[in-house]
Structure formats: structure tokens, C-alpha cells
Enzyme design. Structure first.
Site, PDB file in Angstrom:
ATOM      1  CE  LYS A 147      -5.146  -1.024   6.931  1.00 21.36           C
ATOM      2  NZ  LYS A 147      -4.556  -0.065   6.020  1.00 21.36           N
ATOM      3  CG  HIS A 188      -3.870   6.925   0.506  1.00 20.84           C
ATOM      4  ND1 HIS A 188      -3.251   5.956   0.926  1.00 20.84           N
ATOM      5  CD2 HIS A 188      -4.568   6.548  -0.464  1.00 20.84           C
ATOM      6  CE1 HIS A 188      -3.468   4.746   0.320  1.00 20.84           C
ATOM      7  NE2 HIS A 188      -4.477   4.997  -0.596  1.00 20.84           N
ATOM      8  CD  GLU A 233      -2.708   1.270   2.527  1.00 16.80           C
ATOM      9  OE1 GLU A 233      -3.278   2.173   2.967  1.00 16.80           O
ATOM     10  OE2 GLU A 233      -2.856   0.160   3.042  1.00 16.80           O
TER      11      GLU A 233
END
Length: 440
Positions: free
Chosen positions: A274, A388, A93
Site C-alpha cells: 500500500k 503523518h 491523504e
């Protein structure tokens, strides 16, 4: 001490490698050699699959048909217990490694990460069913605890020689006819699953005979709550200032509000945690450890009160600074398994300057606190998507066919336009190729 060793001790390696993210992978490897983090042959071996081949894979798991790779990156700026560390992370990711590096730089402003840990205890469970008289069975098992531990250690000569071994026997009542016996074993630098499972199987008949019960399951538990790691970091409020957010105290307070949200709401707490595991898991994957076991134990520990809670606690310090704490079970290994067979894992452990299993747990937990901080700061200010998606743009550019410096050029334009569609990336790429052709 040899001259070479004296020279090595004099080298002060810094985890601040400015401009590292702008370089090519080959240039980054050269930089690591120049900074004395890697020897030239080690840097060369990092290219491609780094010596990991089908023969190695076939020895690790069954039914191998090929190899499946993940990126291996480095999180920078980490200072752990006063020592600069590079943190290897393997993850698919985008933004996780950048986030860890950014937050580590903020924490370095307050002295870095302070890490401590419990002894490396792995626990065997032996389930005893249909126990006729629980109170009597408990008393008998406890009375024989020293004898049982001695028997356990007699079968673990090599582990005892390394300073490990069975430390304690615990008896727990599960229901009216069921006991479970825990044997807590110091496994040193091993995670200890195979050793502890074998121990449980060997001890089970004796435990059944003493209790009068019937043997049920006999295996380790992955809730390694005797094997916790503790991390603390401090960020001066002034360090939290960023573009568009000129009041560090306001950013700090917004992070504290996000922490409070996670403490009140398990739905938020899951996503909060997370963010912790983004960092922890990426380090464990890079270093060949069982991240699934750690995930299971971490989430169980987060719910130990009966309500799922955040693993971290962020507070306001006495001088107005932001103080972060992380406490979690974290069973790691630096011997056996992938550390023995996977050359890339061996290099990752060396690059991180890991000295023991508990040291690896500390580095992984520091990465977890860092990625949690980065997520909270982003959520509390510009939102999680801005950073992101800016990093995601590089992936879109590559998917569109961009190579070399064109990846960064296309990605920058996508981020500037805030459009991340592959078709737009192809249009930009075509424009840039034409422009470069016209300029020749």
C-alpha cells in the site's frame, strides 16, 4: 534549430525547490514559472479546476451532476535516469506528497532513480470452452499463429503505423476442456484497452473454428506482466541520519528488518505494498490513468508465487548503502481518454515532462519506491504517526476555520501539543485571532 529551442535546451530545471511547502498555492505557481517548469498561462490555468468544467466531465462519464475535485500537488527532488523531474500527484491523504519528496531527496544523494521498462504490451484473452481434443487444438492454433497475427494486424493499421501491433500468440490450458488464447499487442503510448478488447472480439470466431471449441469471454487482462517497470535507488547510510537517530547504519538495518517482516508475513506485505501504491496511484490519478487496473495487476503480481509478497526489495549494498528495487506491472497511457479531454491531465503530463507511456510508468514507479522508503524509514524510527499527524494538523486547522497564515500557526501548535481535536483547534484559533487583534 530556432533560437527559442536552443534557449529551451540550455535551461537546467531543478526539482529542488527549497521552501516550496511554506508558500501559498499562488506563490508556488509563480515559482514554477520563474523556474521554467510552466509558462505563465499554464500556471494561471492551474488555479481552481484548471479549465475542467461540466461540459468536459459530461463527455467523460455518464449521469454527471457536477464536479468533484482532488488536490493536485508536486513531489520535489526527483532525479530519474539523471534528469530532474517534478512529479504531479493527486491524492486526498496528507503526508504522501511530502513523504515522496523527502525520500526522493534521500535517493538523490545516491544518484537518484534508475528506471527501465519492458515494451508496452497489452494482452487480449479469448476463452475457448468445450474443446474436444486439447492437444490437437493447441497444435492447430500454434501452427496458425503467424497467420492469426497477420490478420490481427490487418485490423490495426493505425497502431501498426505507429510502430505497434500484435507481437505474439500464446496458448494456455486451463482445464480438461478449456483453452485460453493470449494475443500480446504492443500498444505504444496507449493503454490499449479498447483496441485490444475489439481485437479479441474479432479474433474469437476464427479461434473457435480452429480449436473446435466454444467462445467464452473475450477481453484484455489487467495482469500486465509483459509490461513491467524496474526501478533502482541507492541511499548512502549517512543520508539516513535524522533527528534523534544519529547512526545511519542503524536506520538502514531497521529498514532491512521491516523489509524482512514483509517478506515473511502477507499481512504486513499488503500494508508494505500500500505504501508503494500511495505514490503510484497519486501520479496516475494526476495524469488521468486507470489506477484501478494498475492496482489489480500489482497485487496479482505480488501474489504470483502463491504467497502474497512485497513488490520492493531493500538490501544492503557492498559499501554499506541502502539499495532499493521495485519491479511491477504498470500499464499507462499518454494518449486518448482523459489525456485527450481533461485540460488538467494535459498540464500534469507536460509538467512531468513525460515523453511516452513507458516514461510515465517509470516516473510513477519511482514515486512508488519513494513513498515505500519514506514509510519504512518512519516506521523504523519515530513511527508513522509523527509525520503523518503533523501534516494532518493542517487539515484540522482548516476545518476549524483557520485561513491563510493562521492555518500554519494553528497547525504548528496542534503538532507541538500533539493534540489534533477540532475543538482544540478552534480554541487555538480564537486565541490567535484575539492576539492579532490586540497587537493592532
Amino acid at each position: 534549430m530556432s533560437d527559442d529551442k536552443v534557449q529551451t535546451l540550455k535551461v537546467k530545471r531543478s526539482s529542488r525547490l527549497s521552501g516550496f511547502y511554506r508558500q501559498t498555492p499562488e506563490s508556488r505557481r509563480t515559482r514554477l514559472v520563474e523556474s521554467r517548469w510552466l509558462a505563465p498561462e499554464e500556471a494561471e490555468a492551474c488555479a481552481g479546476l484548471g479549465g475542467f468544467d461540466e461540459a468536459c466531465a459530461d463527455a467523460m462519464v455518464e449521469n454527471v451532476i457536477g464536479l468533484h475535485g482532488l488536490p493536485l500537488g508536486l513531489a520535489l527532488n526527483f532525479v530519474v535516469n539523471g534528469q530532474d523531474r517534478l512529479v504531479p500527484m493527486s491524492v486526498e491523504e496528507p503526508s504522501i506528497i511530502a513523504a515522496a519528496s523527502y525520500a526522493a531527496r534521500l535517493c538523490a544523494e545516491g544518484g537518484g532513480f534508475s528506471v527501465s521498462w519492458d515494451e508496452p504490451i497489452t494482452t487480449a484473452q479469448v476463452q475457448l470452452l468445450e474443446v474436444p481434443v486439447l492437444a490437437n487444438a493447441e497444435a492447430v492454433l500454434r501452427a496458425h499463429a503467424a497467420e492469426l497475427l497477420a490478420e490481427a494486424n490487418a485490423g490495426m493499421g493505425a497502431m501498426c503505423a505507429r510502430g505497434g501491433g500484435a507481437r505474439e500468440l500464446e496458448v494456455r490450458v486451463l482445464d480438461a476442456t478449456t483453452l485460453v488464447v493470449h494475443v500480446h499487442v504492443d500498444t505504444r503510448d496507449a493503454m490499449g484497452a479498447n483496441l485490444v478488447n475489439g481485437l479479441a472480439e474479432r479474433m474469437a470466431p476464427r479461434l473457435a473454428a480452429l480449436s473446435g471449441g466454444r467462445v467464452g469471454l473475450k477481453i484484455l487482462t489487467n495482469l500486465a506482466d509483459r509490461r513491467k517497470v524496474y526501478v533502482r535507488a541507492t541511499v548512502p547510510a549517512a543520508a539516513l541520519v535524522s533527528e534523534g537517530f544519529t547512526e545511519g547504519e542503524a536506520v538502514r538495518d531497521a529498514i532491512l528488518e521491516a523489509q524482512s517482516f514483509a517478506e515473511m508475513d502477507p499481512y504486513r506485505a499488503v500494508t508494505h505494498n500500500k505504501g508503494v501504491m500511495n505514490g503510484v496511484d497519486a501520479v496516475l490519478v494526476a495524469c488521468g490513468n486507470d489506477w484501478r487496473a494498475v492496482e489489480a495487476g500489482a497485487h496479482a503480481y505480488a501474489a504470483r508465487s502463491g504467497v502474497y509478497r512485497p513488490l520492493t526489495a531493500w538490501k544492503k549494498g557492498p559499501a554499506g548503502e541502502l539499495v532499493g528495487l521495485l519491479e511491477m506491472p504498470l500499464a499507462t497511457s499518454t494518449v486518448g481518454g482523459a489525456a485527450r479531454t481533461h485540460p488538467g491531465v494535459q498540464r500534469a503530463l507536460k509538467l512531468a515532462r513525460v515523453t511516452s507511456a513507458v516514461d510515465l510508468a517509470g516516473v510513477a514507479a519511482a514515486a512508488g519506491l519513494a513513498t515505500n522508503l519514506a514509510a519504512l524509514k518512519a516506521l523504523s524510527t519515530e513511527g508513522i504517526q509523527k509525520g503523518h499527524m503533523a501534516l494532518h494538523a493542517r487539515r484540522v486547522a482548516a476545518e476549524a476555520g483557520a485561513q491563510g497564515e493562521l492555518v500554519e500557526i494553528v497547525a504548528e501548535r496542534l503538532a507541538r501539543e500533539r493534540v489534533y481535536r477540532p475543538e482544540r483547534a478552534r480554541e487555538i484559533l480564537a486565541e490567535e485571532v484575539r492576539r492579532k487583534g490586540a497587537s493592532r
